[in-house]
Scaffold this motif. Structure first.
Motif, PDB file in Angstrom:
ATOM      1  N   GLY A  56       0.470   6.132  -7.052  1.00 53.45           N
ATOM      2  CA  GLY A  56      -0.728   6.946  -7.258  1.00 53.45           C
ATOM      3  C   GLY A  56      -0.413   8.425  -7.304  1.00 53.45           C
ATOM      4  O   GLY A  56      -0.947   9.167  -8.139  1.00 53.45           O
ATOM      5  N   GLY A  92      -3.301  -1.776  -5.064  1.00 51.87           N
ATOM      6  CA  GLY A  92      -4.439  -1.059  -5.647  1.00 51.87           C
ATOM      7  C   GLY A  92      -5.043  -0.051  -4.695  1.00 51.87           C
ATOM      8  O   GLY A  92      -5.382   1.074  -5.086  1.00 51.87           O
ATOM      9  N   VAL A 103      -2.943   3.184  -4.470  1.00 50.22           N
ATOM     10  CA  VAL A 103      -3.137   4.032  -5.650  1.00 50.22           C
ATOM     11  C   VAL A 103      -4.470   4.770  -5.570  1.00 50.22           C
ATOM     12  O   VAL A 103      -4.551   5.991  -5.787  1.00 50.22           O
ATOM     13  CB  VAL A 103      -3.081   3.177  -6.932  1.00 50.22           C
ATOM     14  N   VAL A 104      -5.534   4.044  -5.237  1.00 48.40           N
ATOM     15  CA  VAL A 104      -6.881   4.624  -5.235  1.00 48.40           C
ATOM     16  C   VAL A 104      -7.011   5.734  -4.203  1.00 48.40           C
ATOM     17  O   VAL A 104      -7.511   6.828  -4.503  1.00 48.40           O
ATOM     18  CB  VAL A 104      -7.929   3.529  -4.989  1.00 48.40           C
ATOM     19  N   SER A 161       0.837  -1.210   0.000  1.00 46.83           N
ATOM     20  CA  SER A 161       0.000   0.000   0.000  1.00 46.83           C
ATOM     21  C   SER A 161       0.868   1.255   0.000  1.00 46.83           C
ATOM     22  O   SER A 161       0.513   2.258  -0.630  1.00 46.83           O
ATOM     23  CB  SER A 161      -0.949   0.007   1.195  1.00 46.83           C
ATOM     24  N   GLY A 174      -6.129   1.430 -10.518  1.00 46.35           N
ATOM     25  CA  GLY A 174      -5.998   1.059  -9.113  1.00 46.35           C
ATOM     26  C   GLY A 174      -7.134   0.184  -8.629  1.00 46.35           C
ATOM     27  O   GLY A 174      -6.920  -0.793  -7.898  1.00 46.35           O
ATOM     28  N   GLY A 231       1.902   1.639  -3.474  1.00 43.73           N
ATOM     29  CA  GLY A 231       0.764   2.128  -4.246  1.00 43.73           C
ATOM     30  C   GLY A 231       0.514   3.611  -4.038  1.00 43.73           C
ATOM     31  O   GLY A 231       0.133   4.325  -4.983  1.00 43.73           O
TER      32      GLY A 231
END
Length: 469
Positions: free
Chosen positions: A75, A121, A124-125, A68, A91, A71
């Motif tokens: 992101g 993912g 990123v989100v 994370s 993402g 990510g």
């Protein structure tokens, strides 16, 4: 002269026609990512039992944490170099792939892989949702939006464990992962169908800049090493902790803005404030159920109820601060830090044998109110001061500060009380020591809050606030 039938201008809202779909899409994705994070702890014992993976128990959590962080950095780079909405699509697809891998896993190694993919993912989100929030919402709407974000993060803490328990009981632990897939698709459809990104001027140098993902991987591994060291509490833990500190320091040096540790005025102080809030609150949030069960013999279910009181206080305060966009955010942030410090100090009474632990309901509600005022405020301050081309990097640093401080403070508070519990010593002195340590960042944050807006920008910020009202 204005006629009596001239229609009055309607004040903008996060729920008006221009924002409704974006708001619902953002909140859906935030809530689903938060729910999965809360629910996995409930499903994991059943998964471990079925897959015969007791020795792997901690790895699904550590794998998610490490990836994370990576990510978040990816992101942020996508948000600054390209359009954020396609990045959110990628993402979410990665997050959904991780859900699917975990849901069909027949071996613990595959489950760990699924959790790692989910973490990538999710990181990123979460960062790109902040970038979209900065583009799609004006400064006057952001306090309400972050108030809604708070509900999206906190409400899963109220219903997540119970819902996950019911799903695990009736559908099996795989349902905790697989049942989220259609909901994730719905939230993504709403967000992507809400509108297009505004074009942002990108510096040519930004495209050629090297990715910081390897440094994020190093920092994530450092956090995981420190967590393992806190759990072992043996001779090997010292070497593990030393390696974790070195890896974390090297990674954070590249991932956080210069001056974050010193809380330099402006963005560095905002990012430092996010870490101070998260570390102080979650360090005690993880410890409180242990205190109530160990000192007073409460059941696991009952010991979790004061955490619900804290979540309620968080949501209520977040909604209230959203209605007062006219109050300077740094003042709201300072009030949040002071209430958090008050709640932490008062929560020490939960370890007093004669009181039976009951004060924890009120004291942790107060701490939750502090978080409900503070967390939305730092989000607003971040977006208000971040140039459009830097929102991604700043949002990534913002989230990394949160994750790092939370992990460190949870581990530290656990170490402080573990010795008393394992050695049969008095728990109260250990709890008092933990409370004292965790109150320091809350009080420090109250001082740092005044630096979250640089001196030269205070007048313009006040003018913007006045115009919004």
């Amino acid at each position: 002269m204005v006629g009596p039938f001239v229609e009055r201008a309607v004040a903008p809202s996060i729920w008006d026609a221009g924002h409704r779909r974006t708001t619902i899409g953002l909140l859906t994705l935030v809530t689903l990512v938060a729910f999965e994070a809360m629910a996995v702890g409930t499903a994991m014992p059943s998964a471990v039992a079925e897959l015969d993976g007791v020795a792997w128990y901690a790895w699904p959590f550590s794998a998610f944490l490490i990836t994370s962080v990576v990510g978040m950095v990816v992101g942020g780079e996508v948000g600054d170099r390209r359009s954020p909405r396609p990045g959110v699509l990628a993402g979410v697809l990665v997050f959904a792939t991780g859900l699917l891998i975990a849901g069909v896993a027949q071996h613990m190694a595959v489950l760990v892989l699924g959790r790692a993919v989910q973490g990538l993912g999710a990181g990123v989100v979460i960062v790109l949702l902040y970038v979209i929030a900065g583009q799609a919402y004006s400064s006057e709407l952001r306090p309400r939006l972050f108030g809604a974000f708070a509900a999206g993060w906190v409400l899963p803490a109220l219903i997540g464990p119970l819902a996950a328990g019911l799903v695990t009981t009736h559908l099996g632990w795989r349902g905790v992962f697989l049942c989220l897939l259609p909901l994730v698709a719905a939230g993504l459809a709403l967000l992507l169908g809400a509108g297009r990104d505004e074009p942002v001027e990108r510096e040519p140098a930004a495209e050629a800049r090297r990715s910081n993902a390897p440094w994020a991987l190093l920092a994530g591994a450092g956090i995981a090493a420190l967590q393992y060291a806190a759990q072992r509490l043996d001779a090997a833990a010292v070497l593990l902790a030393l390696g974790g500190v070195l890896a974390l320091a090297a990674g954070l040096r590249r991932l956080l803005p210069r001056g974050t540790v010193r809380a330099r005025p402006g963005i560095p102080a905002v990012i430092a404030s996010r870490g101070l809030l998260a570390g102080a609150f979650f360090g005690m949030d993880a410890l409180l159920p242990f205190i109530l069960t160990e000192q007073h013999g409460w059941s696991a279910t009952t010991a979790g109820l004061p955490l619900t009181a804290g979540a309620v206080g968080w949501v209520v305060a977040a909604q209230l601060q959203g209605r007062r966009a006219d109050v300077p955010r740094q003042r709201v942030l300072r009030a949040g830090f002071l209430l958090l410090a008050l709640g932490l100090v008062a929560t020490a009474t939960s370890a007093v044998p004669a009181l039976g632990g009951w004060p924890a309901y009120l004291t942790w509600f107060i701490a939750g109110v502090g978080m409900g005022l503070g967390m939305p405020s730092v989000g607003v301050l971040l977006l208000d001061q971040s140039p459009e081309a830097e929102r991604g990097a700043n949002s990534a640093a913002f989230q990394i500060s949160d994750v790092t401080a939370s992990a460190l403070c949870v581990g530290l508070s656990g170490v402080l009380v573990a010795g008393a519990a394992d050695g049969g010593g008095a728990l109260l002195p250990a709890v008092l020591a933990a409370v004292a340590v965790l109150t320091v960042p809350a009080l420090l944050g109250a001082r740092v809050a005044g630096r979250t807006v640089p001196p030269g920008q205070e007048a313009s910020a006040a003018a913007t606030t006045l115009a919004a009202t």
